[in-house]
Design an enzyme around this catalytic site. Structure first.
Site, PDB file in Angstrom:
ATOM      1  N   GLU A 270       0.846  -1.186   0.000  1.00 37.26           N
ATOM      2  CA  GLU A 270       0.000   0.000   0.000  1.00 37.26           C
ATOM      3  C   GLU A 270       0.882   1.237   0.000  1.00 37.26           C
ATOM      4  OE1 GLU A 270      -2.835   0.503   3.135  1.00 37.26           O
ATOM      5  OE2 GLU A 270      -3.675  -1.504   2.937  1.00 37.26           O
ATOM      6  N   GLU A 324     -13.387   5.903  -0.577  1.00 32.64           N
ATOM      7  CA  GLU A 324     -14.322   5.003   0.107  1.00 32.64           C
ATOM      8  C   GLU A 324     -15.083   5.795   1.165  1.00 32.64           C
ATOM      9  OE1 GLU A 324     -12.557   0.873   0.778  1.00 32.64           O
ATOM     10  OE2 GLU A 324     -10.759   2.069   0.412  1.00 32.64           O
ATOM     11  N   LYS A 327     -15.545   4.656   5.087  1.00 31.17           N
ATOM     12  CA  LYS A 327     -14.429   4.359   5.982  1.00 31.17           C
ATOM     13  C   LYS A 327     -14.452   5.294   7.180  1.00 31.17           C
ATOM     14  CE  LYS A 327     -10.430   2.886   4.784  1.00 31.17           C
ATOM     15  NZ  LYS A 327      -9.052   2.735   4.290  1.00 31.17           N
ATOM     16  N   GLU A 333      -8.876   9.521   5.220  1.00 35.56           N
ATOM     17  CA  GLU A 333      -9.084   8.079   5.046  1.00 35.56           C
ATOM     18  C   GLU A 333     -10.076   7.764   3.934  1.00 35.56           C
ATOM     19  OE1 GLU A 333      -7.944   5.116   6.492  1.00 35.56           O
ATOM     20  OE2 GLU A 333      -6.294   6.366   7.168  1.00 35.56           O
TER      21      GLU A 333
END
Length: 394
Positions: A270, A324, A327, A333
């Site tokens: 990642e 997203e 999240k 985030e």
């Protein structure tokens, strides 16, 4: 004619020998560039649309954090190479019950082969260094049981890994000083020993974004963004670093060497940069995210190693395909995506979105973006096979 048969037998024996060597290390990554497909959202495209998006972007390596069957079905027959994830919630059970591991692999991996090209299983994510110490103790058992399950089911080309955060390190500056934390070592070393035996790499989640955010007064943002900068010098190794990601990777190599695993490869599972954040996350901007991901793409296309391991080509999965929206945590985030929920590009680093025209994307040259060729061992095996066949036919 006799000389041809002798040559044929020699080539055949060499092919068998060479293939056995290559098979000792299962390769779970083609080229240098991959992406994470996170789905903690209620507004992202369907898996079938995601396949269309990834194929248009020519991104072949993909990681997911579970083994969702709708995703596995959508990826069938596409040529995309997938690493599925065993979620953290399953780790303790898989460690305690080998039969459950076999059932999980049979249901979520074997049943989708060979149509879906599943290249690896990631057992948990960022477990060591996390808050559940019972899971630390269960990780190795889960890894072994999942691996043994693949062997029982004769899935010998599935790579088994687990990804670590920077939380496993006691210190990472300068890179040569990096070691594993004292409370981590007792769990990390047996894990590394097993991975060494089965030929798996050390998987690292590396975020210059987070490192910069933690100390913006002392870290040059250009160093974090692959921009022109003075960089840093590691006086112990006499090596110079002009970007933070290389330094983070070499810190992991230093920790591995200290633990006795100098030859283990590091793969970045990642990395990314948030395009939006809270008021306290000033570095999370569209411009910074575009700069980081564009420069990272160029860096990976060069197919080179790091200052400490120049022959170990850097490979990385970008985080992530989409923002997203579900999240938890700070705003950043939810804003790491290269693409918007409708499939259009979030910012331009050279990819085509589902709704973009050819004029919308920056055209990067083939010289810069060469991410999807055959690995050299497989090419060599194929070449030798062809030669042997020609000799046989004569």
């Amino acid at each position: 004619m006799k000389i041809f048969w002798v040559l044929f037998r020699f080539l055949t024996m060499f092919l068998i020998f060479f293939s056995s060597i290559v098979s000792l290390t299962v390769q779970g990554f083609t080229g240098t560039y991959g992406i994470n497909y996170g789905r903690i959202a209620d507004n992202i495209p369907s898996p079938d649309q995601v396949v269309t998006l990834l194929r248009a972007a020519k991104i072949k390596n993909v990681r997911i954090y579970d083994a969702d069957h709708s995703v596995l079905k959508a990826f069938s027959g596409t040529g995309l190479e997938l690493v599925v994830g065993l979620p953290n919630d399953y780790v303790k059970d898989m460690s305690a019950n080998a039969d459950h591991a076999v059932s999980w692999v049979k249901e979520n991996v074997q049943s989708f082969l060979p149509g879906t090209n599943i290249r690896g299983i990631a057992v948990g994510n960022e477990i060591l260094g996390g808050g559940d110490t019972e899971m630390w103790a269960a990780l190795l058992g889960a890894v072994k049981n999942i691996y043994n399950a693949t062997q029982t089911l004769h899935l010998t080309d599935i790579q088994i890994t687990t990804a670590h955060s920077q939380a496993v390190f006691a210190n990472s500056y300068p890179p040569s000083s990096c070691i594993f934390k004292d409370n981590i070592v007792q769990y990390m070393k047996p894990l590394l020993e097993f991975f060494s035996q089965i030929g798996s790499p050390f998987c690292l989640n590396a975020y210059p974004f987070l490192a910069y955010m933690s100390d913006p007064e002392n870290i040059d943002i250009n160093y974090a963004l692959f921009q022109s900068t003075q960089g840093i010098d590691d006086t112990k190794t006499d090596l110079h670093y002009d970007n933070m990601l290389d330094a983070q990777i070499d810190a992991a190599y230093a920790a591995l060497e200290d633990a006795g695993f100098k030859k283990m490869e590091v793969i970045v599972t990642e990395t990314g940069w948030a395009s939006r954040g809270d008021d306290s996350e000033a570095a999370a901007t569209v411009n910074n995210a575009m700069t980081y991901n564009y420069n990272l793409r160029k860096r990976l296309a060069k197919r080179k190693g790091t200052p400490l391991r120049p022959k170990m080509v850097v490979k990385a999965y970008i985080f992530a395909i989409f923002n997203e929206d579900l999240k938890p945590g700070p705003t950043s985030e939810r804003n790491f995506g290269l693409f918007k929920p409708d499939g259009s590009i979030a910012y331009n680093i050279g990819f085509h979105g589902l709704k973009s025209s050819s004029a919308d994307a920056l055209l990067l040259s083939l010289k810069d973006i060469r991410a999807q060729d055959w690995s050299r061992p497989h090419f060599l095996v194929s070449a030798i096979s062809a030669v042997a066949l020609l000799v046989f036919l004569r």
